[in-house]
Structures are given as structure tokens and as C-alpha cells.
Design a protein around this motif. Structure first.
Motif, PDB file in Angstrom:
ATOM      1  N   VAL A 119     -24.486 -44.851  -4.480  1.00  0.00           N
ATOM      2  CA  VAL A 119     -25.198 -46.104  -4.211  1.00  0.00           C
ATOM      3  C   VAL A 119     -24.852 -47.092  -5.323  1.00  0.00           C
ATOM      4  N   GLY A 120     -24.215 -48.219  -4.947  1.00  0.00           N
ATOM      5  CA  GLY A 120     -23.861 -49.253  -5.920  1.00  0.00           C
ATOM      6  C   GLY A 120     -22.371 -49.256  -6.210  1.00  0.00           C
ATOM      7  N   ALA A 121     -21.707 -50.390  -5.893  1.00  0.00           N
ATOM      8  CA  ALA A 121     -20.264 -50.514  -6.156  1.00  0.00           C
ATOM      9  C   ALA A 121     -20.009 -51.414  -7.348  1.00  0.00           C
ATOM     10  N   GLY A 122     -20.788 -51.221  -8.427  1.00  0.00           N
ATOM     11  CA  GLY A 122     -20.444 -51.810  -9.722  1.00  0.00           C
ATOM     12  C   GLY A 122     -19.376 -50.906 -10.335  1.00  0.00           C
TER      13      GLY A 122
ATOM     14  N   VAL B 220     -19.529 -48.552 -12.377  1.00  0.00           N
ATOM     15  CA  VAL B 220     -19.914 -47.139 -12.527  1.00  0.00           C
ATOM     16  C   VAL B 220     -19.812 -46.404 -11.185  1.00  0.00           C
TER      17      VAL B 220
ATOM     18  N   GLU C 232     -22.969 -50.548  -0.869  1.00  0.00           N
ATOM     19  CA  GLU C 232     -23.180 -51.696  -1.756  1.00  0.00           C
ATOM     20  C   GLU C 232     -23.895 -52.798  -0.984  1.00  0.00           C
TER      21      GLU C 232
ATOM     22  N   ASP D 145     -24.264 -55.925  -1.805  1.00  0.00           N
ATOM     23  CA  ASP D 145     -23.559 -57.207  -1.799  1.00  0.00           C
ATOM     24  C   ASP D 145     -22.336 -57.117  -0.888  1.00  0.00           C
TER      25      ASP D 145
ATOM     26  N   ALA E   4     -19.450 -57.614 -18.780  1.00  0.00           N
ATOM     27  CA  ALA E   4     -19.049 -56.712 -19.877  1.00  0.00           C
ATOM     28  C   ALA E   4     -17.525 -56.723 -19.929  1.00  0.00           C
TER      29      ALA E   4
ATOM     30  N   GLN F  65     -15.078 -58.258 -16.140  1.00  0.00           N
ATOM     31  CA  GLN F  65     -15.611 -57.196 -15.277  1.00  0.00           C
ATOM     32  C   GLN F  65     -15.253 -57.447 -13.809  1.00  0.00           C
TER      33      GLN F  65
ATOM     34  N   ALA G 222     -25.876 -45.328  -8.782  1.00  0.00           N
ATOM     35  CA  ALA G 222     -25.197 -46.232  -9.731  1.00  0.00           C
ATOM     36  C   ALA G 222     -25.584 -47.645  -9.325  1.00  0.00           C
TER      37      ALA G 222
ATOM     38  N   MET H 297     -32.982 -48.538  -7.015  1.00  0.00           N
ATOM     39  CA  MET H 297     -33.853 -47.988  -5.966  1.00  0.00           C
ATOM     40  C   MET H 297     -33.870 -46.458  -6.068  1.00  0.00           C
TER      41      MET H 297
ATOM     42  N   MET I  78     -24.381 -69.991 -19.830  1.00  0.00           N
ATOM     43  CA  MET I  78     -25.685 -69.598 -19.310  1.00  0.00           C
ATOM     44  C   MET I  78     -26.489 -68.852 -20.377  1.00  0.00           C
TER      45      MET I  78
ATOM     46  N   PHE J 290     -31.092 -59.579 -22.238  1.00  0.00           N
ATOM     47  CA  PHE J 290     -30.706 -58.167 -22.239  1.00  0.00           C
ATOM     48  C   PHE J 290     -31.911 -57.324 -22.634  1.00  0.00           C
TER      49      PHE J 290
ATOM     50  N   ALA K  76     -26.325 -42.798 -13.078  1.00  0.00           N
ATOM     51  CA  ALA K  76     -25.322 -43.156 -14.094  1.00  0.00           C
ATOM     52  C   ALA K  76     -25.327 -44.673 -14.263  1.00  0.00           C
TER      53      ALA K  76
ATOM     54  N   ALA L  88     -27.832 -53.249 -25.676  1.00  0.00           N
ATOM     55  CA  ALA L  88     -27.480 -54.587 -26.176  1.00  0.00           C
ATOM     56  C   ALA L  88     -26.026 -54.890 -25.799  1.00  0.00           C
TER      57      ALA L  88
ATOM     58  N   MET M 253     -20.745 -53.427 -25.907  1.00  0.00           N
ATOM     59  CA  MET M 253     -20.281 -53.157 -24.535  1.00  0.00           C
ATOM     60  C   MET M 253     -20.466 -51.672 -24.191  1.00  0.00           C
TER      61      MET M 253
HETATM   62  C1  LIG Z   1     -24.744 -62.359 -16.719  1.00  0.00           C
HETATM   63  C2  LIG Z   1     -24.419 -61.002 -17.274  1.00  0.00           C
HETATM   64  C3  LIG Z   1     -23.742 -60.883 -18.495  1.00  0.00           C
HETATM   65  C4  LIG Z   1     -23.461 -59.620 -19.023  1.00  0.00           C
HETATM   66  N1  LIG Z   1     -22.819 -59.525 -20.227  1.00  0.00           N
HETATM   67  C5  LIG Z   1     -22.628 -58.306 -20.797  1.00  0.00           C
HETATM   68  C6  LIG Z   1     -22.049 -58.174 -22.091  1.00  0.00           C
HETATM   69  O1  LIG Z   1     -21.680 -59.156 -22.748  1.00  0.00           O
HETATM   70  N2  LIG Z   1     -21.909 -56.922 -22.603  1.00  0.00           N
HETATM   71  C7  LIG Z   1     -22.307 -55.814 -21.918  1.00  0.00           C
HETATM   72  O2  LIG Z   1     -22.156 -54.701 -22.429  1.00  0.00           O
HETATM   73  N3  LIG Z   1     -22.858 -55.911 -20.697  1.00  0.00           N
HETATM   74  C8  LIG Z   1     -23.037 -57.115 -20.128  1.00  0.00           C
HETATM   75  N4  LIG Z   1     -23.618 -57.202 -18.900  1.00  0.00           N
HETATM   76  C9  LIG Z   1     -24.078 -55.949 -18.260  1.00  0.00           C
HETATM   77  C10 LIG Z   1     -22.956 -55.255 -17.487  1.00  0.00           C
HETATM   78  O3  LIG Z   1     -22.493 -56.138 -16.500  1.00  0.00           O
HETATM   79  C11 LIG Z   1     -23.536 -53.962 -16.909  1.00  0.00           C
HETATM   80  O4  LIG Z   1     -23.771 -53.064 -17.983  1.00  0.00           O
HETATM   81  C12 LIG Z   1     -22.623 -53.300 -15.883  1.00  0.00           C
HETATM   82  O5  LIG Z   1     -22.427 -54.123 -14.754  1.00  0.00           O
HETATM   83  C13 LIG Z   1     -23.258 -51.993 -15.413  1.00  0.00           C
HETATM   84  O6  LIG Z   1     -22.511 -51.440 -14.371  1.00  0.00           O
HETATM   85  P1  LIG Z   1     -23.231 -50.571 -13.250  1.00  0.00           P
HETATM   86  O7  LIG Z   1     -22.146 -50.199 -12.294  1.00  0.00           O
HETATM   87  O8  LIG Z   1     -24.067 -49.516 -13.868  1.00  0.00           O
HETATM   88  O9  LIG Z   1     -24.277 -51.555 -12.554  1.00  0.00           O
HETATM   89  P2  LIG Z   1     -24.011 -52.907 -11.762  1.00  0.00           P
HETATM   90  O10 LIG Z   1     -22.743 -53.543 -12.180  1.00  0.00           O
HETATM   91  O11 LIG Z   1     -25.271 -53.685 -11.859  1.00  0.00           O
HETATM   92  O12 LIG Z   1     -23.798 -52.414 -10.262  1.00  0.00           O
HETATM   93  C14 LIG Z   1     -24.866 -51.920  -9.482  1.00  0.00           C
HETATM   94  C15 LIG Z   1     -24.567 -52.264  -8.041  1.00  0.00           C
HETATM   95  O13 LIG Z   1     -25.570 -51.650  -7.210  1.00  0.00           O
HETATM   96  C16 LIG Z   1     -25.868 -52.530  -6.146  1.00  0.00           C
HETATM   97  N5  LIG Z   1     -27.195 -52.158  -5.620  1.00  0.00           N
HETATM   98  C17 LIG Z   1     -28.400 -52.293  -6.229  1.00  0.00           C
HETATM   99  N6  LIG Z   1     -29.388 -51.822  -5.437  1.00  0.00           N
HETATM  100  C18 LIG Z   1     -28.787 -51.371  -4.295  1.00  0.00           C
HETATM  101  C19 LIG Z   1     -29.278 -50.768  -3.095  1.00  0.00           C
HETATM  102  N7  LIG Z   1     -30.586 -50.525  -2.897  1.00  0.00           N
HETATM  103  N8  LIG Z   1     -28.386 -50.431  -2.140  1.00  0.00           N
HETATM  104  C20 LIG Z   1     -27.050 -50.667  -2.315  1.00  0.00           C
HETATM  105  N9  LIG Z   1     -26.535 -51.241  -3.430  1.00  0.00           N
HETATM  106  C21 LIG Z   1     -27.392 -51.577  -4.416  1.00  0.00           C
HETATM  107  C22 LIG Z   1     -25.833 -53.906  -6.805  1.00  0.00           C
HETATM  108  O14 LIG Z   1     -25.617 -54.932  -5.858  1.00  0.00           O
HETATM  109  C23 LIG Z   1     -24.654 -53.762  -7.775  1.00  0.00           C
HETATM  110  O15 LIG Z   1     -23.428 -54.195  -7.225  1.00  0.00           O
HETATM  111  C24 LIG Z   1     -23.873 -58.453 -18.330  1.00  0.00           C
HETATM  112  C25 LIG Z   1     -24.519 -58.572 -17.096  1.00  0.00           C
HETATM  113  C26 LIG Z   1     -24.795 -59.826 -16.569  1.00  0.00           C
HETATM  114  C27 LIG Z   1     -25.513 -59.929 -15.233  1.00  0.00           C
END
Ligand SMILES: Cc1cc2nc3c(=O)[nH]c(=O)nc-3n(C[C@H](O)[C@H](O)[C@H](O)COP(=O)(O)OP(=O)(O)OC[C@H]3O[C@@H](n4cnc5c(N)ncnc54)[C@H](O)[C@@H]3O)c2cc1C
Length: 422
Positions: A12-15, A17, A36, A38, A47, A106, A177, A183, A296, A300, A316, A324, A328
């Protein structure tokens, strides 16, 4: 769950991770469905620095070459005060680091991870939201909502996401993820407490002729920590830690626009705020201020989940830790743990490991994060610590691109030592 399934994992989640976990599962011949909510990968740099261990995973997945072509490298961290650099850390001297940091937005990283999944025919369900899930000892039942854009509103019509279909799927395991408001984590009833005060940063990305000399400049002062990153294409990113009240003061004018990132609106900051912050904290910055591409205020939070999963559902990335920004750590260690978790689940499905390995995953991840977040250990000055680092020693751990196994080496290079927290 009705009927026993074989070898299917829902991520769950295509970020970054979730994409990392899906790539690893696919490489292990496990059926993966990536969900995902989105409709596409992220669109900003977020990041932007890849730790060497993340880079070696990208090499394994065959996606590093295209990223390296459009990146810059940071070989040193320069710790500065308002007069300039005071202590330099050569990243090639960190044990276990075979390179510096690769600076890649990213958005580019996510796009690069999506492509091999699409090529491999992995089921990537964009615009699908997990709405509920239930697990028992045999597997999981998940309810999904397919989303489409539609018009709503009476006086002012606006585009918003609507559920156009409800779907059901099953899995042997789920990887949550799904980011900070996970959720999956909430369905498991896992608490996600704050472990340290929230920090706000004013972030500006603009074109500049500043000579970074392959350094990231970390500026430490009474007002907070600031960071200057070189970016590809002659851009840079300044991030200044600010008090929330100060952010308000600069964001009151009527002509200010909002930018939208995910569900959140952010103020667009004025050039005058950037100039004032540089003058106050880094008057040595002699670069030009050219075209802006992003500015912007970002908050955090610092949170750590009380557990990383249970039964057949594991977490994960930001779903279980928010750190923080400067080091990163959350994304990089998140990508590494997405990979590790996927390997363990593949081993369990292949009968090579018992489910106790998942418990071990949770315990070891929690231990690493408790250290990196300064809950179990801290950095302490020694006789050789420079005055600037000694003064701000409590901030150092979150500013370095460390993991638990490189923390000691970073401390040595900073003239500090790691000691247990009382
Ligand atoms: C504006 C901004 C600036 C940042 N700057 C930094 C920085 O300078 N340094 C740093 O270390 N980190 C920074 N970050 C944080 C960094 O982007 C995150 O640590 C990173 O994206 C984490 O990856 P992730 O895959 O765990 O989660 P995410 O990238 O958040 O991916 C999670 C995904 O899950 C999806 N999702 C959520 N709920 C559901 C659901 N119920 N069903 C299906 N899909 C779902 C979301 O749409 C999202 O695409 C920043 C974040 C933002 C928003």
C-alpha cells in the motif's frame, strides 16, 4: 480469510518505499499488487539526497545509471556558522560509505522506480485507496476504492476525487508503505507518538551561480539549523529552520499564492524573506538569486511507531517514522527497510525463514530508529570537538546521513562520541 492464497503481497503506497518493496518482491518472483491513491508519482524534489546504501540498491535494480546522469554529488558536509565553514566532514571517510551523496529529486527517483515495475508487468493500481483490511492467520482481505476526478460543489464547482468503484482483494502479506497518515498503521491500532518537537523550514529552490564545491553547507546558529544543497541544472535548495510565528509574519500579504502538495496547501514565500534569512544566517553566501522553482514552508514532525507491524501486516518508511529533514534519513532508511521487509516476506513465503524473522525485523528497525532519533543514545563532545559542533551537539545526529551501523564512524569524524542516554 476464505480459501488459502499462495505468494501474493499487497503493497500500500507507491512512494519510494513502496516502490522499493514492490521491486524486491518482483525480483523474488512473488506476485505483487501495488495500490496508490494518487494518480501518478510525486512531483517535487522532497527528500533529495540518496545515501550510498540506497544508491547500491538502485544499482541492483538497474535504475542508477539514468539517475546518475541527471544528478550532482555531495562529497563533504561543511558545518558553518554565520562566518562560513568551521568543520568539514569527508563522506568518503565514513566506514561503509563507498561514495558521497547523490542529489536527485524524489520525483525523478519515483519515476525511475516506476518504470521497471511497469516493464515487468507488476499490477500498479493508481487512483486506488485502501479503505479497510482484516487479517487472520491465513492471510488478509482488503477493501479498495477506485477514485476518479469529478466536479462537486454548488456555488463554486471544483474538481475532487470521488469513489467510482469498490473492489476486494486478498493477500498473504501486506506492506504498509502508505506514508505519515498510514491507514495500515491505524488499522493495526499502532500508536505513532511524537518523540521530539516539530520543526518548520522555509524552503527555497532557485537558480544560482554559487560554487558549492561538492559540499552541502549546514549552518548552525541560535535561530536553528539551515541547509544549502546543490541541485542539478544550476539550482540550489536553501532550507531555513524557522519559528512558526515568524513564518506567519512573512505570509500575511494578500497577493501570496498557495501551492498544493497532496492534500496540503502551503504559502509561497517572498524573495525578501530569503534575502533576510541569508543576511542573518549565511552572509558568506555570495551566489546569485535567479529563477525560483519551489518555495514553501514545510513542517517536519518527529514520530516513531510503537511497533512496526503484527501478524501478516508490516510497515516501512514514513508509515512508521518521521525524522528531521537534513540527514534525509526517513526516506533513505525507509527504502532500505522496504527492501529488507520484502526480502524477509519472500523468504517466509519460500519457506526459508519462519515468521519470527518478521518480529525480528520490527525489533531491529525500532532499535535503529530509537538510536537515530536520540532516544537511546546521544552524541557527546570530546577534547577534540570543534567549538561550533560542541555548542550544537544535540542537533548533530539528525543532520548526518547516518544509519545505526555508520553512526560511530560519523561521530569519530565529527570529533564526538556516542554514549547511552541516561
Ligand atoms: C514538501 C515536502 C518536503 C520534504 N522534504 C524532505 C527533506 O528535505 N528531507 C527529508 O528527509 N524528507 C523530506 N520529505 C519527506 C520525504 O518526502 C518522505 O520521507 C518520503 O516521501 C517517505 O517515503 P514513503 O514512501 O515512506 O512515503 P510517501 O512518499 O509519503 O508515500 C506514501 C504513499 O502512500 C499513498 N497512500 C497513503 N494512504 C493510502 C491509502 N489509504 N491507499 C493507497 N495509497 C495510500 C500516498 O498517496 C503516497 O503516495 C519532504 C516531504 C514533503 C511533503
Amino acid at each position: 480469510m476464505e480459501g488459502k492464497l499462495r505468494r501474493k503481497v499487497v503493497v500500500v503506497g507507491a512512494g519510494p518505499v513502496g516502490l522499493a518493496a514492490a521491486l524486491t518482491l518482483k525480483a523474488r518472483d512473488v506476485e505483487v499488487e501495488l495500490i496508490e491513491r494518487d494518480d501518478r508519482p510525486g512531483t517535487h524534489s522532497y527528500a533529495l539526497a540518496l545515501h550510498p546504501k540506497t544508491l547500491s540498491l538502485l544499482r541492483e535494480w538497474g535504475v542508477s545509471e539514468e539517475l546518475e546522469k541527471s544528478s550532482v554529488t555531495v562529497s563533504h558536509l561543511a558545518f558553518c556558522d554565520e562566518n562560513g565553514p568551521r568543520h568539514e566532514l569527508d563522506l568518503s571517510k565514513v566506514n561503509g560509505h563507498d561514495s558521497g551523496l547523490l542529489i536527485v529529486g524524489q520525483d525523478h527517483l519515483e519515476e525511475a522506480l516506476v518504470r521497471p515495475l511497469e516493464r515487468a508487468g507488476v499490477k500498479l493500481s493508481w487512483s486506488h485507496r485502501l479503505s479497510t483490511m482484516q487479517q487472520d492467520e491465513d492471510g488478509l482481505d482488503l477493501e479498495l476504492e477506485r477514485l476518479s476526478e469529478g466536479m462537486s460543489g454548488y456555488a463554486m464547482a471544483r474538481l475532487e476525487w470521488q469513489v467510482d468503484k469498490e473492489l476486494h482483494t486478498q493477500a498473504d502479506y501486506v506492506i504498509g508503505a502508505d506514508g505519515h497518515f498510514s491507514m495500515v498503521r491505524r488499522k493495526l491500532g499502532i500508536e505513532f507518538p511524537n518523540v521530539a518537537p516539530t520543526q518548520s523550514f522555509a524552503v527555497f529552490e532557485f537558480k544560482t551561480d554559487f560554487n558549492h564545491n561538492n559540499r552541502a553547507h549546514i549552518v548552525m546558529g541560535e535561530e536553528g539549523t539551515s541547509i544549502l544543497w546543490p541541485l542539478p541544472g544550476g539550482y540550489c535548495r536553501w532550507g531555513f529552520e524557522i519559528e512558526e510565528s515568524k513564518a506567519e509574519q512573512f505570509s500575511r500579504d494578500k497577493d501570496r499564492l498557495f501551492v498544493q502538495v497532496g492534500a496540503h496547501g502551503y504559502h509561497v514565500l517572498e524573495t525578501q524573506m530569503l534575502e533576510a534569512l541569508i543576511k542573518e544566517r549565511a552572509p558568506w553566501f555570495n551566489g546569485s538569486i535567479g529563477q525560483f522553482r519551489w518555495r514553501m514552508i514545510v513542517r517536519f514532525e518527529k514520530r516513531l511507531a510503537e511497533s512496526f507491524g503484527k501478524g501478516r501486516t508490516w510497515l516501512a518508511g514514513d508509515a512508521c517514522h518521521l525524522a528531521a529533514p537534513i540527514g534525509m534519513q526517513s526516506m533513505n532508511l525507509g527504502v532500505q527497510e522496504g527492501h529488507l521487509l520484502a526480502q524477509i516476506i519472500a523468504d517466509v513465503l519460500d519457506g526459508k525463514s519462519g515468521a519470527d524473522q518478521l518480529e525480528e525485523y520490527g525489533a531491529s528497525r525500532l532499535k535503529e530508529w530509537r538510536s537515530l532519533m536520540g532516544l537511546d543514545v546521544m552524541m557527546m563532545e570530546t577534547a577534540v570537538t570543534s567549538p561550533l559542533l560542541a555548542r550544537y551537539s544535540d542537533r548533530l545526529m539528525e543532520c548526518i546521513p547516518a544509519s545505526l551501523d555508520t553512526l560511530g564512524s560519523f561521530a569519530d569524524l565529527l570529533g564526538m562520541e556516542i554514549v547511552p542516554k541516561e
